[in-house]
Design a protein around this motif. Sequence first.
Motif: not given
Length: 322
Positions: A131-134, A163-167
């Motif tokens: 589930l992406n874009k949380i 995208r916002m928390q790539p690491d």
Amino acid sequence: MSGRAPKKTPRASAGTRTGGLVVAAHGRHYLVAPEDGGAFLQCFPRGKRSEVAVGDRVIYEPTSADQGVIVEIGERRNLLYRSDQYKSKLFAANLDQLLIVLATEPHFSEDLLGRALVAAEANELKPLIVLNKIDVTVALEGARRRLQAYRALGYPVIEASIRMQPDAARELLTEHLRGHATLLLGQSGMGKSTLVNLLIPDADVATREISTALNSGRHTTTFTRLYPLPAADGAVAVIGSAGALIDSPGFQEFGLHHLSEGRLERAFPEFRPLLPNCRFYNCHHLHEPGCAILEAVADGRIRRERHALYAQLVHEASQVVR
């Protein structure tokens, strides 16, 4: 493919049969990585009909320094594809797991999710839902509620903001992917390309080079391709040694016309414990009296939506071209 093809070694002479791995496919054009570590070749199947898939081990005959003819497909552990009564579309072969990318927005299709899970079960692949874009918090709880029924069936769901928390996303995904051959599936807009670029160094460069090698057009991205995952130390690994991620074009339909009724009923994990309890050994689980599946639907142990998907797939599989 930048950083992925080992230095060139002397090419076998024309007519010499050589083994390799299919790493990209577009129509009847295939890119093959030779077993000897040489540069990739563009290969074509022998004959008019092609049954070659990305992930296949093949035998080919070089016809020039950078081209060859595929003459044999090695034994497969599995082959994942979608089909209707008219045609079929190969995804990939010799897989370990299926990674299904969803997002909080845009709205994901539960029908496509259900079909992908059935395909995974039918091919004995481990399914993994992302589930992406949380970070889109306004839509997060609704997406979680929709996925709760799948969690209850035992399907793993991992949450990420690629995208916002790539690491954090890279660490989480790598844990599940390393050492496995994984097919990546997802509708457009779910973040599939962002995921590939996160996990594969220079993925955009590699895609352009593959497209050129396949003669599929500089801007063409509608082909399936295999990317070797980086080794644990971050170095580019030999193909397959650290696992592989196979990216496929976005899709809006997933027909399973090729699955028999017997394979379909066993591809629903909530059905399997109940199958021996039906009154008739050849029960279709649609209208029959004494059907354990229908009883479970009636009392809420099986979701009506899941049974409706099963009934639709049975109907589709019964369609024949006249």
